[in-house]
Design a protein around this motif. Structure first.
Motif, PDB file in Angstrom:
ATOM      1  N   GLY A 113      99.058 -46.400  33.495  1.00  0.00           N
ATOM      2  CA  GLY A 113     100.153 -46.643  33.127  1.00  0.00           C
ATOM      3  C   GLY A 113     100.631 -45.472  31.722  1.00  0.00           C
ATOM      4  N   PHE A 114     102.027 -45.050  32.460  1.00  0.00           N
ATOM      5  CA  PHE A 114     102.232 -43.143  31.142  1.00  0.00           C
ATOM      6  C   PHE A 114     102.803 -44.066  30.331  1.00  0.00           C
ATOM      7  CE2 PHE A 114     102.694 -41.501  35.440  1.00  0.00           C
ATOM      8  CZ  PHE A 114     101.733 -40.276  35.606  1.00  0.00           C
ATOM      9  N   HIS A 115     102.869 -43.807  28.652  1.00  0.00           N
ATOM     10  CA  HIS A 115     103.534 -43.975  27.267  1.00  0.00           C
ATOM     11  C   HIS A 115     103.952 -42.984  26.310  1.00  0.00           C
ATOM     12  CE1 HIS A 115      99.878 -42.689  25.737  1.00  0.00           C
ATOM     13  NE2 HIS A 115      99.499 -42.986  26.773  1.00  0.00           N
ATOM     14  N   SER A 116     104.828 -43.276  26.050  1.00  0.00           N
ATOM     15  CA  SER A 116     105.589 -42.207  25.259  1.00  0.00           C
ATOM     16  C   SER A 116     104.676 -41.788  23.837  1.00  0.00           C
ATOM     17  CB  SER A 116     107.086 -42.622  24.062  1.00  0.00           C
ATOM     18  OG  SER A 116     105.963 -43.983  23.526  1.00  0.00           O
ATOM     19  N   MET A 157     101.269 -39.961  25.097  1.00  0.00           N
ATOM     20  CA  MET A 157     100.739 -39.062  25.827  1.00  0.00           C
ATOM     21  C   MET A 157     100.683 -37.543  25.205  1.00  0.00           C
ATOM     22  SD  MET A 157     101.915 -40.397  29.570  1.00  0.00           S
ATOM     23  CE  MET A 157     100.993 -38.369  30.463  1.00  0.00           C
ATOM     24  N   PRO A 158     102.197 -36.893  24.521  1.00  0.00           N
ATOM     25  CA  PRO A 158     101.958 -35.833  24.190  1.00  0.00           C
ATOM     26  C   PRO A 158     100.491 -35.811  23.370  1.00  0.00           C
ATOM     27  CG  PRO A 158     104.025 -35.830  24.720  1.00  0.00           C
ATOM     28  CD  PRO A 158     103.259 -37.234  24.946  1.00  0.00           C
ATOM     29  N   VAL A 159     101.061 -36.163  22.093  1.00  0.00           N
ATOM     30  CA  VAL A 159      99.761 -37.018  20.845  1.00  0.00           C
ATOM     31  C   VAL A 159      98.257 -36.808  21.150  1.00  0.00           C
ATOM     32  CG1 VAL A 159      99.235 -37.836  19.044  1.00  0.00           C
ATOM     33  CG2 VAL A 159     101.351 -37.863  19.730  1.00  0.00           C
ATOM     34  N   VAL A 160      98.311 -37.924  22.544  1.00  0.00           N
ATOM     35  CA  VAL A 160      96.864 -38.099  23.307  1.00  0.00           C
ATOM     36  C   VAL A 160      96.684 -36.712  23.809  1.00  0.00           C
ATOM     37  CG1 VAL A 160      96.371 -39.590  24.653  1.00  0.00           C
ATOM     38  CG2 VAL A 160      96.928 -40.883  23.082  1.00  0.00           C
ATOM     39  N   TYR A 161      97.417 -36.653  24.564  1.00  0.00           N
ATOM     40  CA  TYR A 161      96.692 -35.003  25.203  1.00  0.00           C
ATOM     41  C   TYR A 161      96.142 -33.904  23.948  1.00  0.00           C
ATOM     42  CZ  TYR A 161      98.468 -37.089  29.802  1.00  0.00           C
ATOM     43  OH  TYR A 161      98.819 -37.531  31.056  1.00  0.00           O
ATOM     44  N   GLY A 162      97.428 -33.674  22.688  1.00  0.00           N
ATOM     45  CA  GLY A 162      97.043 -32.679  22.240  1.00  0.00           C
ATOM     46  C   GLY A 162      95.612 -32.805  21.402  1.00  0.00           C
ATOM     47  N   CYS A 163      95.486 -34.472  20.513  1.00  0.00           N
ATOM     48  CA  CYS A 163      94.455 -34.447  20.132  1.00  0.00           C
ATOM     49  C   CYS A 163      92.592 -33.691  21.283  1.00  0.00           C
ATOM     50  CB  CYS A 163      94.186 -35.962  19.671  1.00  0.00           C
ATOM     51  SG  CYS A 163      95.238 -36.661  18.398  1.00  0.00           S
ATOM     52  N   LEU A 164      92.910 -35.002  22.187  1.00  0.00           N
ATOM     53  CA  LEU A 164      92.145 -34.079  22.913  1.00  0.00           C
ATOM     54  C   LEU A 164      91.533 -32.679  23.137  1.00  0.00           C
ATOM     55  CD1 LEU A 164      92.603 -36.569  26.491  1.00  0.00           C
ATOM     56  CD2 LEU A 164      90.902 -36.876  24.602  1.00  0.00           C
ATOM     57  N   LEU A 165      92.981 -32.135  23.320  1.00  0.00           N
ATOM     58  CA  LEU A 165      92.812 -30.158  23.506  1.00  0.00           C
ATOM     59  C   LEU A 165      92.107 -30.387  22.154  1.00  0.00           C
ATOM     60  CD1 LEU A 165      96.350 -30.072  25.932  1.00  0.00           C
ATOM     61  CD2 LEU A 165      93.442 -29.759  26.598  1.00  0.00           C
ATOM     62  N   ALA A 166      92.571 -30.527  21.128  1.00  0.00           N
ATOM     63  CA  ALA A 166      92.973 -29.727  19.642  1.00  0.00           C
ATOM     64  C   ALA A 166      91.085 -29.855  20.010  1.00  0.00           C
ATOM     65  CB  ALA A 166      93.020 -30.802  18.238  1.00  0.00           C
ATOM     66  N   LEU A 205      93.422 -40.319  13.727  1.00  0.00           N
ATOM     67  CA  LEU A 205      94.615 -40.218  12.429  1.00  0.00           C
ATOM     68  C   LEU A 205      95.783 -39.727  13.217  1.00  0.00           C
ATOM     69  CD1 LEU A 205      92.285 -39.143   9.695  1.00  0.00           C
ATOM     70  CD2 LEU A 205      93.408 -41.032   9.879  1.00  0.00           C
ATOM     71  N   ALA A 206      96.039 -39.232  13.981  1.00  0.00           N
ATOM     72  CA  ALA A 206      96.990 -38.282  14.887  1.00  0.00           C
ATOM     73  C   ALA A 206      97.437 -39.620  15.728  1.00  0.00           C
ATOM     74  CB  ALA A 206      96.746 -37.332  15.605  1.00  0.00           C
ATOM     75  N   THR A 207      96.681 -39.409  16.751  1.00  0.00           N
ATOM     76  CA  THR A 207      97.281 -41.132  17.460  1.00  0.00           C
ATOM     77  C   THR A 207      98.103 -42.611  16.331  1.00  0.00           C
ATOM     78  OG1 THR A 207      95.224 -42.015  18.024  1.00  0.00           O
ATOM     79  CG2 THR A 207      95.785 -40.306  19.350  1.00  0.00           C
ATOM     80  N   ASN A 208      97.016 -42.699  15.772  1.00  0.00           N
ATOM     81  CA  ASN A 208      97.580 -44.538  15.398  1.00  0.00           C
ATOM     82  C   ASN A 208      98.812 -43.552  13.783  1.00  0.00           C
ATOM     83  OD1 ASN A 208      96.167 -46.692  16.110  1.00  0.00           O
ATOM     84  ND2 ASN A 208      93.988 -44.414  15.686  1.00  0.00           N
ATOM     85  N   PHE A 209      98.694 -42.260  13.564  1.00  0.00           N
ATOM     86  CA  PHE A 209      99.968 -42.094  13.162  1.00  0.00           C
ATOM     87  C   PHE A 209     101.830 -42.320  13.594  1.00  0.00           C
ATOM     88  CE2 PHE A 209     103.617 -39.365  10.815  1.00  0.00           C
ATOM     89  CZ  PHE A 209     103.612 -39.450  10.016  1.00  0.00           C
ATOM     90  N   ALA A 210     100.957 -42.022  15.191  1.00  0.00           N
ATOM     91  CA  ALA A 210     102.282 -41.514  16.352  1.00  0.00           C
ATOM     92  C   ALA A 210     102.456 -42.916  16.309  1.00  0.00           C
ATOM     93  CB  ALA A 210     102.078 -40.867  16.941  1.00  0.00           C
ATOM     94  N   VAL A 211     100.877 -44.201  16.174  1.00  0.00           N
ATOM     95  CA  VAL A 211     102.052 -45.337  17.118  1.00  0.00           C
ATOM     96  C   VAL A 211     102.560 -46.028  15.369  1.00  0.00           C
ATOM     97  CG1 VAL A 211     100.693 -47.137  16.718  1.00  0.00           C
ATOM     98  CG2 VAL A 211      99.597 -45.494  18.687  1.00  0.00           C
ATOM     99  N   TRP A 212     101.701 -45.814  14.251  1.00  0.00           N
ATOM    100  CA  TRP A 212     103.090 -45.921  13.292  1.00  0.00           C
ATOM    101  C   TRP A 212     104.148 -45.780  13.240  1.00  0.00           C
ATOM    102  CZ3 TRP A 212     104.188 -43.521   8.350  1.00  0.00           C
ATOM    103  CH2 TRP A 212     104.707 -44.126   8.005  1.00  0.00           C
ATOM    104  N   VAL A 213     104.554 -44.383  13.646  1.00  0.00           N
ATOM    105  CA  VAL A 213     106.080 -43.862  13.616  1.00  0.00           C
ATOM    106  C   VAL A 213     106.635 -44.616  14.731  1.00  0.00           C
ATOM    107  CG1 VAL A 213     107.422 -41.802  13.970  1.00  0.00           C
ATOM    108  CG2 VAL A 213     105.539 -41.632  12.084  1.00  0.00           C
ATOM    109  N   ALA A 214     105.787 -44.748  16.145  1.00  0.00           N
ATOM    110  CA  ALA A 214     106.866 -45.259  16.834  1.00  0.00           C
ATOM    111  C   ALA A 214     106.980 -47.148  16.858  1.00  0.00           C
ATOM    112  CB  ALA A 214     106.343 -44.886  18.553  1.00  0.00           C
ATOM    113  N   PHE A 215     105.673 -47.222  16.780  1.00  0.00           N
ATOM    114  CA  PHE A 215     106.461 -48.755  16.736  1.00  0.00           C
ATOM    115  C   PHE A 215     106.160 -50.129  15.733  1.00  0.00           C
ATOM    116  CE2 PHE A 215     104.401 -47.239  20.425  1.00  0.00           C
ATOM    117  CZ  PHE A 215     105.382 -47.443  21.597  1.00  0.00           C
TER     118      PHE A 215
END
Length: 185
Positions: A68-71, A73-82, A113-123
């Motif tokens: 399933g795609f989700h909003s 994804m850019p944060v998750v992918y960016g963290c992996l690429l970091a 930190l990054a993905t959960n900060f994004a979850v906080w901002v979004a949800f």
């Protein structure tokens, strides 16, 4: 460039994509996948960042098409690429168990930190209570992220160290490592 080498590299990249996709689709603890470790290893070993970045993104897109795609994804992918940058700057080509551990830990903490900060901002509500609730809900998953990153990083760097140490021959046979005699013996 030798076409045989290109075919071999292509096969390795396809195999890595297949392993990454399977690791996300087969039953596993949450966040226990080799993707961050693949990026850390590629950054440290100067494997082509473009090829590895594309490989990780393809693996994520294929598996996200099933999961399933989700909003976020850019944060998750960016963290992996970091993890490429962490591998290149922190671990480097002169790897040690300590630098691999530090790189894995840094990547895991960044992802958490990054993905959960994004979850906080979004949800979650944009309050201190919302932020603490978000991170409290996410805390149990950090152990799986860290364990997966450490296990797979240890596996990738360990196999590479064995393969390049002369303990494994070019035919895949284990060799007895020889230790040079010290003077006076």
């Amino acid at each position: 460039m030798n076409p045989s080498n290109n075919l071999q590299r292509f096969a390795i990249v396809l195999a890595m994509i297949g392993i990454a996709v399977a690791s996300r689709l087969l039953p596993h603890p949450p966040n226990f996948t080799p993707l961050a470790a693949m990026c850390l290893f590629a950054g440290a070993m100067t494997v082509s960042p473009r090829i590895m970045a594309v490989s990780v993104i393809i693996a994520m897109l294929i598996s996200d098409a099933v999961l399933g795609f989700h909003s976020l994804m850019p944060v998750v992918y960016g963290c992996l690429l970091a993890n490429f940058v962490i591998g290149r700057k922190l671990v480097g080509a002169n790897t040690s168990a300590l630098t691999v551990f530090a790189g894995s830990l840094a990547g895991s903490v960044l992802f958490f930190l990054a993905t959960n900060f994004a979850v906080w901002v979004a949800f979650y509500p944009s309050t201190w209570t919302g932020l603490t609730a978000c991170f409290a809900a996410a805390a149990p998953f950090f152990q799986y992220t860290l364990a997966g990153d450490l296990v797979y990083s240890g596996l990738f760097f360990g196999v590479y160290a064995l393969a390049t140490s002369g303990v494994v021959s070019t035919h895949g046979n284990l060799q007895r490592a020889t230790v040079p005699a010290r003077a006076g013996e």
